[in-house]
Design a protein around this motif. Structure first.
Motif, PDB file in Angstrom:
ATOM      1  N   PHE A  97       0.325  -0.906  -0.133  1.00 19.89           N
ATOM      2  CA  PHE A  97      -0.053  -0.175   0.327  1.00 19.89           C
ATOM      3  C   PHE A  97       0.918   1.350   0.091  1.00 19.89           C
ATOM      4  CE2 PHE A  97      -2.030   3.103   2.526  1.00 19.89           C
ATOM      5  CZ  PHE A  97      -3.179   3.298   1.336  1.00 19.89           C
ATOM      6  N   GLU A  98       0.426   1.708  -1.044  1.00 21.28           N
ATOM      7  CA  GLU A  98       1.327   3.155  -1.251  1.00 21.28           C
ATOM      8  C   GLU A  98       0.328   4.358  -1.479  1.00 21.28           C
ATOM      9  OE1 GLU A  98       5.305   3.764  -3.065  1.00 21.28           O
ATOM     10  OE2 GLU A  98       5.062   1.751  -3.294  1.00 21.28           O
ATOM     11  N   CYS A  99       0.549   5.588  -0.523  1.00 21.40           N
ATOM     12  CA  CYS A  99      -0.011   6.551  -0.817  1.00 21.40           C
ATOM     13  C   CYS A  99       0.187   8.230  -0.426  1.00 21.40           C
ATOM     14  CB  CYS A  99      -1.803   6.602  -0.239  1.00 21.40           C
ATOM     15  SG  CYS A  99      -0.912   6.420   1.228  1.00 21.40           S
ATOM     16  N   THR A 113      -3.315   6.840   8.000  1.00 14.34           N
ATOM     17  CA  THR A 113      -2.960   5.527   7.128  1.00 14.34           C
ATOM     18  C   THR A 113      -3.278   4.047   7.781  1.00 14.34           C
ATOM     19  OG1 THR A 113      -1.607   6.866   5.758  1.00 14.34           O
ATOM     20  CG2 THR A 113      -1.820   3.858   5.708  1.00 14.34           C
ATOM     21  N   THR A 118      -8.522   1.618   5.283  1.00 14.50           N
ATOM     22  CA  THR A 118      -7.961   2.067   3.859  1.00 14.50           C
ATOM     23  C   THR A 118      -6.489   1.188   3.256  1.00 14.50           C
ATOM     24  OG1 THR A 118      -8.161   4.504   4.501  1.00 14.50           O
ATOM     25  CG2 THR A 118      -7.141   4.100   2.908  1.00 14.50           C
ATOM     26  N   VAL A 119      -6.177   0.653   4.552  1.00 16.80           N
ATOM     27  CA  VAL A 119      -5.000   0.072   3.620  1.00 16.80           C
ATOM     28  C   VAL A 119      -4.962  -1.729   3.124  1.00 16.80           C
ATOM     29  CG1 VAL A 119      -2.624  -0.857   4.197  1.00 16.80           C
ATOM     30  CG2 VAL A 119      -3.082   1.008   5.080  1.00 16.80           C
ATOM     31  N   GLY A 123      -4.553  -1.507  -0.635  1.00 17.25           N
ATOM     32  CA  GLY A 123      -3.709  -2.365  -0.803  1.00 17.25           C
ATOM     33  C   GLY A 123      -3.793  -3.464  -1.858  1.00 17.25           C
TER      34      GLY A 123
END
Length: 136
Positions: A97-99, A113, A118-119, A123
């Protein structure tokens, strides 16, 4: 017993980082993937290390996807023993997971996060079956 020698795999990855006129670093990574559309990765970063880290993460994601696809395993298949018991297997599971988010501090960015789903929802999950004897 027949002696076998390990298959030698030699692939070269080229990493070039340049400081652009905009003040950011551009990492140009060339890799030996057979798909020409994936042979080059370009990533910007705040520092040369940041740019390299992003490019290597993208490369790792490509190789994880290749490894998973090569197994061609049906996600829902359960292997059973002759007496009908489900056979447990070992899996290497990667959640990537990247944001980028706006936050007041590094702690807030991490905390925001972690909160919620969300992850997990956003992800990318890769599942690769591995032999239980694979060295750690």
């Amino acid at each position: 017993m027949i002696e076998t020698s390990p298959k030698l795999i030699n692939e070269n990855i080229s990493i070039n980082v340049t400081l652009e006129d905009n003040g950011y670093y551009l990492c140009h990574l060339s890799n030996p993937l057979p798909d020409p559309s994936q042979n080059t990765i370009n990533c910007y970063g705040q520092t040369q290390e940041h740019a390299i880290a992003i490019a290597l993460e993208k490369l790792a994601e490509q190789y994880r996807q290749i490894a998973e696809e090569q197994q061609n395993v049906d996600m829902l298949t359960v292997e059973r023993s002759p007496d009908g018991e489900a056979i447990s297997k070992l899996y290497h599971v990667t959640l990537h997971f990247e944001c980028t988010i706006d936050a007041e501090s590094k702690f807030e960015a991490m905390h925001n996060t972690i909160m919620g789903n969300t992850v997990v929802e956003n992800g990318k999950i890769t599942v690769i079956e591995v032999n239980k004897n694979l060295p750690a």
